[in-house]
Motif scaffolding. Structure first.
Motif, short mmCIF file in Angstrom:
data_model
loop_
_atom_site.label_atom_id
_atom_site.label_comp_id
_atom_site.label_asym_id
_atom_site.label_seq_id
_atom_site.Cartn_x
_atom_site.Cartn_y
_atom_site.Cartn_z
N HIS A 174 79.09 47.91 -65.34
CA HIS A 174 79.24 47.64 -63.91
C HIS A 174 78.11 46.72 -63.46
O HIS A 174 76.94 46.99 -63.76
CB HIS A 174 79.18 48.94 -63.11
CG HIS A 174 80.31 49.88 -63.42
ND1 HIS A 174 81.61 49.59 -63.09
CD2 HIS A 174 80.33 51.08 -64.02
CE1 HIS A 174 82.39 50.59 -63.47
NE2 HIS A 174 81.64 51.51 -64.04
N LEU A 175 78.45 45.64 -62.77
CA LEU A 175 77.42 44.75 -62.26
C LEU A 175 76.58 45.49 -61.23
O LEU A 175 77.11 46.15 -60.33
CB LEU A 175 78.06 43.53 -61.62
CG LEU A 175 77.15 42.32 -61.37
CD1 LEU A 175 76.64 41.77 -62.69
CD2 LEU A 175 77.88 41.24 -60.60
N LEU A 199 83.02 43.51 -68.35
CA LEU A 199 82.08 43.41 -67.23
C LEU A 199 82.86 43.53 -65.92
O LEU A 199 83.82 42.80 -65.69
CB LEU A 199 81.36 42.06 -67.29
CG LEU A 199 80.24 41.82 -66.26
CD1 LEU A 199 79.17 42.87 -66.36
CD2 LEU A 199 79.66 40.43 -66.47
N PHE A 236 82.94 45.54 -61.61
CA PHE A 236 82.21 46.05 -60.46
C PHE A 236 82.50 47.54 -60.30
O PHE A 236 83.55 48.02 -60.74
CB PHE A 236 82.64 45.32 -59.18
CG PHE A 236 82.33 43.86 -59.16
CD1 PHE A 236 81.07 43.41 -58.78
CD2 PHE A 236 83.29 42.92 -59.50
CE1 PHE A 236 80.78 42.06 -58.75
CE2 PHE A 236 83.01 41.56 -59.48
CZ PHE A 236 81.75 41.13 -59.11
N LEU A 295 76.16 38.96 -69.42
CA LEU A 295 75.25 40.05 -69.82
C LEU A 295 75.41 40.35 -71.32
O LEU A 295 75.90 41.42 -71.71
CB LEU A 295 75.51 41.31 -69.00
CG LEU A 295 75.46 41.15 -67.47
CD1 LEU A 295 75.73 42.49 -66.78
CD2 LEU A 295 74.13 40.60 -67.02
N SER A 319 71.74 44.83 -65.32
CA SER A 319 72.70 45.76 -64.75
C SER A 319 72.81 46.97 -65.65
O SER A 319 72.42 46.94 -66.82
CB SER A 319 74.08 45.11 -64.59
OG SER A 319 74.07 44.11 -63.60
N LEU A 358 80.50 37.05 -61.04
CA LEU A 358 79.97 37.59 -62.29
C LEU A 358 79.15 36.51 -62.99
O LEU A 358 79.52 35.33 -62.97
CB LEU A 358 81.12 38.04 -63.20
CG LEU A 358 81.97 39.20 -62.70
CD1 LEU A 358 83.14 39.43 -63.64
CD2 LEU A 358 81.14 40.46 -62.57
#
Length: 296
Positions: free
Chosen positions: A289-290, A181, A183, A210, A242, A205
């Motif tokens: 990617h968040l 996970l 950005f 997720l 996301s 995060l």
């Protein structure tokens, strides 16, 4: 980096080693096949160009010559990995006085927090004298791939050392899968690059990491005009998930990640937006990617 030595490697000009059976050209092909399996060295295959042929000729050989077993055939003068050079990890054997010299060199430049330090040293001719080495260059943007994916020896986790140094209070999420996970750096930097912001603050995060991650295939050649892309983006936000809209051929797809209930809600919403149900839904195991992004 800071006051720490992290890793060291020795760079060796491109070469092949004879086996008494294969020609120089065949040995180069074999070595390139091995380099293709290395995430870093795959970007530096050995081309059979004029330089390589000239270097081989200087050793009394041609591309069709069969070198004796264990006979080294040098192919280039430069030791760049991008030109086919080998990288050997020497972290554990690197002399302490040279480690200290590298750290001191970085500390001598104000505002330089970390660097790659290039050193010329011939241990066979040093005669035991600690001064027999020369620092020739420092790079503020060190090429850490040479340490992470060497030709020989153990790869070193330089990114971990960098992150621990600059973010000492950070910690790796304990949730399974959270290591994938991240950005989207390009999206984050865009407001700074276009001058609309001087800084960007990242949201933390999510602790749950997720956990449910799915991808659904889209029909090849599917038309997604800007208005429809904006609608898809808004549905990601409403569902609290996301993911990415990946438009690269031949397999365009939608990636979604979130908690179980949120992912189910997202599928319901997105099916209504696109006017179709998704029959090819699969587990997704790649990086997430968040937020939401589009990959052309």
């Amino acid at each position: 980096m800071g006051d720490r030595f992290i890793a060291a490697c020795q760079r060796i000009p491109a070469r092949v080693s004879g086996d008494g059976t294969h020609t120089v050209g065949e040995l180069i092909d074999q070595k390139n096949r091995l380099r293709r399996q290395n995430p870093f060295l795959s970007g530096g295959l050995i081309a059979k160009d004029y330089e390589v042929r000239s270097m081989v000729a200087q050793q009394g050989l041609t591309m069709d010559s069969v070198p004796l077993r264990d006979a080294d055939v040098q192919l280039r003068q430069k030791a760049n990995a991008s030109a086919g050079g080998d990288v050997v990890d020497v972290t554990d054997a690197f002399p302490e006085h040279m480690q200290a010299a590298a750290v001191s060199a970085v500390s001598a430049i104000p505002g330089l927090p970390a660097a790659g330090v290039d050193i010329l040293w011939d241990p066979d001719n040093a005669g035991g004298r600690e001064t027999e080495f020369v620092i020739i260059e420092m790079n503020s943007r060190a090429h850490i791939g040479v340490n992470m994916y060497p030709t020989h020896g153990r790869g070193r986790d330089v990114p971990e050392a960098v992150i621990d140094n600059f973010f000492p209070g950070s910690r790796r999420p304990s949730t399974a899968g959270a290591e994938m996970l991240t950005f989207d750096r390009a999206d984050l930097l865009q407001p700074i690059l276009n001058g609309t912001a001087a800084s960007v603050e990242l949201n933390p995060l999510p602790e749950h990491g997720l956990p449910v991650r799915r991808q659904c295939r889209l029909a090849a050649g599917l038309s997604l005009p800007p208005a429809l892309r904006r609608k898809i983006r808004s549905e990601y936000r409403r569902a609290g998930v996301s993911g990415r809209l990946v438009l690269r051929e031949p397999e365009p797809r939608l990636v979604v990640a979130g908690e179980e209930k949120s992912v189910r809600e997202w599928f319901r919403r997105i099916a209504r937006v696109l006017g179709e149900e998704f029959s090819q839904v699969e587990e997704y195991t790649g990086p997430v990617h968040l937020g939401f992004g589009v990959s052309e």
